[in-house]
Structure formats: structure tokens, C-alpha cells
Design a protein around this motif. Structure first.
Motif, mmCIF file in Angstrom:
data_model
loop_
_atom_site.group_PDB
_atom_site.id
_atom_site.type_symbol
_atom_site.label_atom_id
_atom_site.label_comp_id
_atom_site.label_asym_id
_atom_site.label_seq_id
_atom_site.Cartn_x
_atom_site.Cartn_y
_atom_site.Cartn_z
ATOM 1 N N GLU A 133 0.846 -1.192 0.000
ATOM 2 C CA GLU A 133 0.000 0.000 0.000
ATOM 3 C C GLU A 133 0.884 1.247 0.000
ATOM 4 O OE1 GLU A 133 -3.243 0.519 -0.186
ATOM 5 O OE2 GLU A 133 -3.602 -1.618 -0.482
ATOM 6 N N ASP A 161 4.532 -3.330 10.205
ATOM 7 C CA ASP A 161 3.189 -3.341 10.781
ATOM 8 C C ASP A 161 2.360 -4.476 10.173
ATOM 9 O OD1 ASP A 161 1.776 -2.495 8.370
ATOM 10 O OD2 ASP A 161 2.579 -0.493 8.741
ATOM 11 N N PRO A 162 1.231 -4.830 10.809
ATOM 12 C CA PRO A 162 0.447 -5.991 10.351
ATOM 13 C C PRO A 162 0.007 -5.909 8.900
ATOM 14 C CG PRO A 162 -0.236 -5.358 12.561
ATOM 15 C CD PRO A 162 0.711 -4.301 12.090
ATOM 16 N N SER A 163 -0.349 -4.721 8.407
ATOM 17 C CA SER A 163 -0.781 -4.602 7.016
ATOM 18 C C SER A 163 0.350 -4.966 6.061
ATOM 19 C CB SER A 163 -1.276 -3.173 6.739
ATOM 20 O OG SER A 163 -1.570 -3.014 5.368
ATOM 21 N N ALA A 164 1.550 -4.421 6.308
ATOM 22 C CA ALA A 164 2.700 -4.757 5.461
ATOM 23 C C ALA A 164 3.065 -6.221 5.611
ATOM 24 C CB ALA A 164 3.884 -3.864 5.818
ATOM 25 N N ARG A 165 2.883 -6.768 6.819
ATOM 26 C CA ARG A 165 3.200 -8.190 7.025
ATOM 27 C C ARG A 165 2.299 -9.072 6.176
ATOM 28 N NH1 ARG A 165 2.935 -9.178 13.008
ATOM 29 N NH2 ARG A 165 4.545 -7.564 12.920
ATOM 30 N N ARG A 166 1.028 -8.717 6.074
ATOM 31 C CA ARG A 166 0.112 -9.492 5.224
ATOM 32 C C ARG A 166 0.532 -9.408 3.763
ATOM 33 N NH1 ARG A 166 -3.669 -7.412 8.995
ATOM 34 N NH2 ARG A 166 -4.103 -5.614 7.651
ATOM 35 N N THR A 167 0.995 -8.222 3.342
ATOM 36 C CA THR A 167 1.465 -8.066 1.961
ATOM 37 C C THR A 167 2.670 -8.958 1.704
ATOM 38 O OG1 THR A 167 0.676 -5.781 1.855
ATOM 39 C CG2 THR A 167 2.371 -6.419 0.273
ATOM 40 N N ALA A 182 2.000 2.743 3.178
ATOM 41 C CA ALA A 182 2.857 1.922 4.043
ATOM 42 C C ALA A 182 4.317 1.960 3.633
ATOM 43 C CB ALA A 182 2.361 0.473 4.031
ATOM 44 N N ARG A 221 1.515 -12.602 1.434
ATOM 45 C CA ARG A 221 0.867 -12.906 0.157
ATOM 46 C C ARG A 221 1.891 -13.011 -0.962
ATOM 47 N NH1 ARG A 221 -3.170 -9.253 2.151
ATOM 48 N NH2 ARG A 221 -2.160 -7.541 1.019
#
Length: 380
Positions: A321, A365-371, A324, A374
Motif C-alpha cells: 500500500e 506493521d500488520p498490514s505490510a506483514r500481510r502483503t 505503508a 501474500r
């Protein structure tokens, strides 16, 4: 079709930094070398740079236009990197990669399709043919919609003019601060600000990776806005640099071994390839001298594994994102120096590269970790 003399040991097609280095080092080892390029005596216009410790010792210390002992980055906050960074003096590098022992031919080569049998000659568009025991393609990579690319727009200004953009230091390796008037949610770009050793500074707005990269017109607009926000007005009539190149090599397999960016020596996360090519040159030359396959020598299993990990990192960057991005690079440059170096440099340190990626995964952070997760699943 006429033959240009008897068979040589090596024909290098393309005499950019990678091809010129390969031809130079092969000739120094006693091989009979031909170098082929449409404009072999034209100077290199691009700005080439590298971490100083990436460059092999045989290159020497007189090839630098400028060196910065401790460049800075700005993600969420400012950090100082304890690692010297340099901008090459293209003329000095060309002199160091002397081709006096190479037969240089100005011409365009016609190389066969990947399905051809092992290539033992190079056909030129003027009808000549060069017979060679080995042919290596070092022509670089052209932009393609299928390949992620880096784009940038820069201007060269005096150090006095650039000073407000630099703040308290003399260089920015990456400055991700959001003062470039980019629209919210738009692909991000950063300021690269580097002294050029002659009282001038390159100020460049850079899209690190994109598919496609940001248009040069948009990068120019952002650069003007960023510099205006810092009190810098770009003088009229100055030197401009426009950058667009793939950070990936096309999927290729065939009869003609490749070298340099065309062989995949471009780092997919930074776009740098010159230092990697200089470092890999002797590996390829050793294989040629011993009559071994240069592609196998260039890409042992460990190097292929590192490349796969870095391609995973590229996939994450392309999916990250925009909001991010600054935090992502803040976390990366907070890693220990040896883990930064493992990911950014070298080609065979699988454990170090994986450790750097795992450390980054744990700290973003959790959002970047999910990226990142994936991206790993897609690559797998």
C-alpha cells in the motif's frame, strides 16, 4: 556471407559497463576477444552508482566521481547508514575497463532465437560474421510491459541551490517524506539527492519499482513541488536526467549465454547492476578459460535461491500500500547493517538474505506483514 577472420575465443555483444568489463577481463586473461556494439566509443550518459564495498578490488579507487561516507535515508524518521556509497566517474570507469586488447567492432548483431542450437558465431547486419568459441549477450534489457521498471526524473544543480533540499547532510539515498504533492493513495516516489563531485548535486524524484513505473511527467511535477516546498527553485536550462529501465530480466533460455542486466544481475529491489556485474566478471572469465558453461558458473544453486528470494521482495514492493511505503523502508533500514548488506548486496548468501527478510517481516506493521506473506505465497 563473409567471415571476419578466424574463430576467436569470445565474442561479447554489447559494450556497456557489464559487457566492457567482461571483454576487458577476458582479454587480460589471454583470451582472443571481439567486442561488438553499435556505438562502442560513445560515452555512457546514465548515472551509475554503487555501495563502495560491492566493487571488486581490481577496479581500483580512481573510478569514483563522488563518494558519501554515511548517506542518509528518511522513512518515518531520519537514519544514517554506516556504509559508503559512490557515484561512478563514467570516463574513469571506461578507462579502467581498457579495451586495447580487444578487437572492437562498431555494428549491430543479429543473435538467433532461443531455440537455436549452441551459437558459435555472430552475424552482423552489414553481412559480416564473427566466428567464436563462445558468444555472450550483454546488451542490457529494454523496457517491456511484462517487466517491473524503475523511472526517475532529475536535475543537476549547484550545491548552493540544492542545500535546502539536503538539510543538515550532503546526500539522501532515499527520502520518502510526503512533501512532493503526490495524490493520496497514488504510487509513491522518493527523493534521491547525491553530490556529483564537481560542486553539483543530482536531485531526482524516483519511482523505485512499478509495472509500469510512474510517468516522467508526473515525476517531474512531484520533484518541482517537493523542491519548492523546501525553498529550492530549479534554474532554467540546467542538465536533466530521465531514467526508465526494467529491474527484471525477461524469462529467457537458449543458446546465447547472457551477462549483466540481461542475465538477471539487476537487483530487483534497487535497480542496481553495475557492481554486481563487475564482481561477477571473473567468475564468468574463469569458466571461459576452463571451457565450462558460463551460465552455470554465473548462476550456482545459491545464487538462484537468492534471486528467487529477491523476486519475492519485488512482488511485495509492487503490492505494498502506498501509505505503508515509508514505514516499510524505515523498518528495513533499522535492521542490523549486516542484514541490510545481505539483502542489498552479494548474490550467494541465502541464509543472510532469508534472515534479513524474516527480520523485516517480524518488524513491519500488520498490514505490510500481510502483503509480504501474500507475496511469498504467490512466489511459492
Amino acid at each position: 556471407m563473409p567471415t571476419a577472420g578466424s574463430a576467436v575465443d569470445l565474442a561479447v555483444v554489447g559494450l556497456g559497463p557489464a559487457g566492457r568489463a567482461l571483454a576487458h577481463r577476458a582479454a587480460a586473461r589471454g583470451l582472443d576477444v571481439v567486442g561488438i556494439d553499435p556505438h562502442p566509443h560513445r560515452g555512457w550518459r546514465a548515472t551509475y552508482a554503487a555501495w563502495v564495498d560491492e566493487v571488486p578490488g581490481w577496479v581500483g579507487d580512481d573510478v569514483w566521481r563522488a563518494r558519501v561516507r554515511r548517506p542518509r535515508v528518511h522513512g518515518v524518521g531520519e537514519r544514517v547508514l554506516d556504509r559508503a556509497y559512490g557515484v561512478f566517474d563514467n570516463s574513469a570507469l571506461r578507462r579502467r575497463l581498457d579495451l586495447s586488447g580487444v578487437r572492437v567492432i562498431a555494428g549491430s548483431a543479429e543473435l538467433p532465437a532461443p531455440s537455436a542450437a549452441t551459437v558459435r558465431s555472430v552475424a552482423l547486419r552489414d553481412g559480416a560474421r564473427i566466428d567464436a568459441r563462445r558468444v555472450i549477450d550483454a546488451r542490457g534489457v529494454r523496457p517491456s510491459p511484462a517487466l517491473a521498471e524503475q523511472t526517475a526524473f532529475g536535475v543537476v544543480v549547484s550545491a548552493d541551490v540544492a542545500a535546502p533540499a539536503l538539510g543538515d547532510g550532503d546526500a539522501w539515498f532515499m527520502d520518502w517524506r510526503p512533501d512532493n504533492a503526490a495524490e493520496h493513495g497514488a504510487p509513491p516516489s522518493f527523493l534521491y539527492a547525491m553530490p556529483l563531485g564537481d560542486g553539483t548535486v543530482l536531485l531526482e524524484e524516483t519511482c523505485l519499482v512499478g509495472r509500469p513505473g510512474l510517468p516522467l511527467g508526473e515525476l517531474r511535477r512531484r520533484l518541482v513541488a517537493r523542491l519548492a516546498a523546501r525553498g529550492v527553485r530549479i534554474p532554467a536550462g540546467g542538465t536533466v536526467e530521465r531514467v526508465r529501465f526494467p529491474v527484471q530480466a525477461p524469462n529467457r533460455a537458449g543458446a546465447v549465454p547472457a551477462f549483466g542486466a540481461r542475465a538477471g544481475l539487476m537487483h530487483p529491489g534497487t535497480g542496481y547492476s553495475v557492481a554486481a556485474s563487475l564482481s561477477a566478471t571473473d567468475v564468468v572469465v574463469d569458466a571461459l578459460v576452463d571451457d565450462r558453461d558460463p551460465s552455470r558458473a554465473l548462476w550456482p544453486r545459491s545464487a538462484r535461491a537468492v534471486r528467487a528470494l529477491r523476486e519475492m521482495g519485488l512482488s511485495a514492493l509492487l503490492s505494498l500500500e502506498p501509505t505503508a511505503t515509508a514505514g516499510f523502508f524505515d523498518a528495513f533500514f533499522a535492521l542490523p547493517a549486516d542484514r541490510q548488506r545481505a539483502y542489498l548486496s552479494g548474490r550467494t548468501d541465502v541464509a543472510g538474505t532469508a534472515a534479513a527478510m524474516w527480520s523485516l517481516f517480524r518488524t513491519v506493521d500488520p498490514s505490510a506483514r500481510r502483503t509480504l506473506a501474500r507475496a511469498g505465497v504467490r512466489r511459492a
